[in-house]
Design an enzyme around this catalytic site. Sequence first.
Site, PDB file in Angstrom:
ATOM      1  CB  ALA A  79      -1.142  -0.273   1.440  1.00  0.00           C
ATOM      2  CB  SER A  80       0.811   4.323   1.357  1.00  0.00           C
ATOM      3  OG  SER A  80      -0.226   4.733   1.476  1.00  0.00           O
ATOM      4  CB  ILE A  81       5.026   0.742   3.178  1.00  0.00           C
ATOM      5  CG1 ILE A  81       4.507   1.014   3.882  1.00  0.00           C
ATOM      6  CG2 ILE A  81       6.551   0.797   2.911  1.00  0.00           C
ATOM      7  CD1 ILE A  81       4.881  -0.336   5.132  1.00  0.00           C
ATOM      8  CB  SER A  82       3.937   1.867  -2.610  1.00  0.00           C
ATOM      9  OG  SER A  82       3.515   0.296  -2.577  1.00  0.00           O
ATOM     10  CE  LYS A  83       0.918   7.510  -1.753  1.00  0.00           C
ATOM     11  NZ  LYS A  83       0.201   7.200  -1.201  1.00  0.00           N
TER      12      LYS A  83
END
Length: 838
Positions: A79-83
């Site tokens: 999820a937002s750890i992808s950023k």
Amino acid sequence: MRLIFSFLFILLVAVFCHSQYAKIPVQLDSLLTTLYNSGRFNGAVLYAEKGEILFQKSLGISDIRTNNPLTTESSFNLASISKQFVAICIMMLEEKDKLRIDDNVKKYIPELPYENVSIRHLLTHTSGIPDYEALFIQNRSPIDTLDNEKMIRLFAKLKPAKDFEPGTKWSYSNTGYVLLAAIIERISNQTLKVFVDQNIIKRLGLQHTYVHNILNSNIPTNHVFGFSERDGRNVMNDLFYIDGVTGDGNFYASIEDLLKWEQSLYTEKLISKSTMVKVLSPVKLNDGTTYPYGFGWFIDKENEQYSHTGSWVGFKNLIIRDTKNKRTLIVLSSGDNELTRNAARSIFNGNSVSIPGTYLISNVRMIDGTNTPARNVSVRIEGDKILAVGDLKPYKGEMIEDGDGKILAPGFIDTHSHIESSLNRVPEAIAALNQGITTIVSGQDGGSYLMDTLKMRFEKMPRAINVATYTGHATLRELAMGNSNLNRMSTPEELEKMKNLLAAELSKGSLGLSSGLEYEEGFYASRHEVIELAKVAATAKSRYISHIRSEDMNMADAIDEIIDIGRIAKIPVQISHLKIALKDDWGTGPSLLAKLQHARMEGIDITADCYPYDFWNSTIRVLFPKKNFTSLSGSNYAIDHLFDPFGSVMVRFAPEPSYIGKTIAEIATMRNENVANTLLYLVAAAESYEKVHPEANGIETIMGKSMTDSDIIPFLTWAHTNICSDGAIGGHPRGFGAFTRVLGHYVREKKIISLENAIQKMTSLAAEHVGLKNRGVIASGYYADMVLIDPETVKDNSSIKNPGALSDGILSVWVNGIKVYKDKTSTKKYPGKLLLKE
Ligand SMILES: [Zn+2]
């Protein structure tokens, strides 16, 4: 009733000495075991110091369709750890001189309809470009799946307005990171997946890391699918039609790979140290202030600790890096439960952790408050809320309460109560609990306590039940006009003062404005005064509730007035304790309801509450609607039209206590005079008594018999009526028996409505009518206010002679998840809350 006492509650306190982190692996292990055994964890957790793994564990399944077990090599959607990956890709391109982070985004995406947005703005969530999800959902063809280029085309076509000027604010933006991915794809002429494969995954030797979206049919073996637990069942909650995009999410990795990634940030394998400093520096806004976010990282403590969560579909993740002590925590999970990541963060930071215990109420017929038919279910409570409802299996060691097939309903909400003032003395609130009430709404009939007073009372003396309040019109009048000078209209200045006072109370959580226009403190107010105050309440999106100006000879005007207030002030209005007290009008209830229904059809949100008795409880002064308290003709009018002197009892009478408990007719006989003169005497004696004892409260009270079932039944059954007690401690039996009287007398014996409908009128409808959220229904996420009822025996026992007699058939009552009443006895627990308007 069977109770197994093994209430699940663990409390972990980290003791920090020189080996301050030594206990973390044990604590994490205990946490995961506890949560996994209670169905609240499915995932993998890793803890490392200086890159060395000191703890890692995976528990649960990777796919609810196959039940394949998770391993430490399972790849979760980050999820937002992808950023943080996308941010590093951008910085790699900058180091290769392919872009500069202060470049205008239009240089790479010329069709983007926004000026002055730089790559840095996208990296730091300061671009002001709105989020794409709602935009796409509202504009997609039903068979369309979004991808990065389609998202850009959508913005180019629809040109949605910016939320703010770039650099002026921080506001989390997924769109920004999809645009960054698109920039990477356009510059490299590769998909993000291929770019990341070549530039990150190969270089770091990651085995279980990849970019994946829903358009990609090739599913790696260790892939984890998202799911959620809903009411005891696992349901798929995985990628859907938005998930053709990548960049804001949709990177997958295992815990071990994520550690390798995190460790690489200490090296120069991907970018230089000086570039890394930029990545971890807080963003500076145009006004010179900073916000603690770098490029894909939240900055918990600058130069010490950085973190990011990731939440998408069933995934709930966390990564924290303590760069000062070189510690790392990674939590990756599917199953849609946030407890683990929140608790693990606390353990990582050396804080104590408490996990809310759960228990199961099994074998009940649930009537959930929504007027849907009773169902056989179990209900699981976690902390103060309902976690699940359905066919639930007990967890290992979980406390189970067998409901013995009885009715479990939401706790009743009494929208018109007068018992708050007694709760300082009797916080057990048996008057409420014995009839299944778990929330009372105070501040009725125009009289209220200030919010600060109530807050202080709750702090000093916790209560067994929840309390909410309206702000009283008469209370505002007293504060603005002085309490000895209310028999007049307010001046414009006084009205202004009242409006300000009301606005302040509303901002502190009052539910709205209440009035008691039949009482002298409110009676002399003009309709204009009330409307002006109601407008203030409307502005605060709150409500108006009223003991209307007349319940007898001028009732038609009073009904017109409350409709008018709703119409002009544009506010939901509720008639308190709806009744027809004029004998001449008995039986006209249905036509009154038709009038209310007409107002509803006009768009006025008018509702009512009602108590199930044919006699009221008030001051004898309400028997003089013209306020002609010394007039013999006024007295005769009351006897002929307003009440039955042979059935009406003095409940309080300070000037002559021997009259208490006697009917007005009996008192007349005692006094050797006629009833009309006795009535005048009672008013005059009370008035003189008050002059001598100005501080005295409740000098006189009468229970006046003046209603009939021919009105009460239509009022109780009207679709927009909820049940109230209007009760106090002592006096009218409604204080202890209103709700159980409806269930016993009107539902079981007279069968005027179904049990499900009656319970709706005591719960969700009541909550709706006073604007209370998250109460009044049994469903996951609602507060665990509940009552266990025996529908065969439930009945009120309170009477005029014995107003405090406890009801039958109310077996158990819970407030905020805690049992407060059982076997007609308080458990001496006080979990009640002061409920504020949300
Ligand atoms: Zn009232």
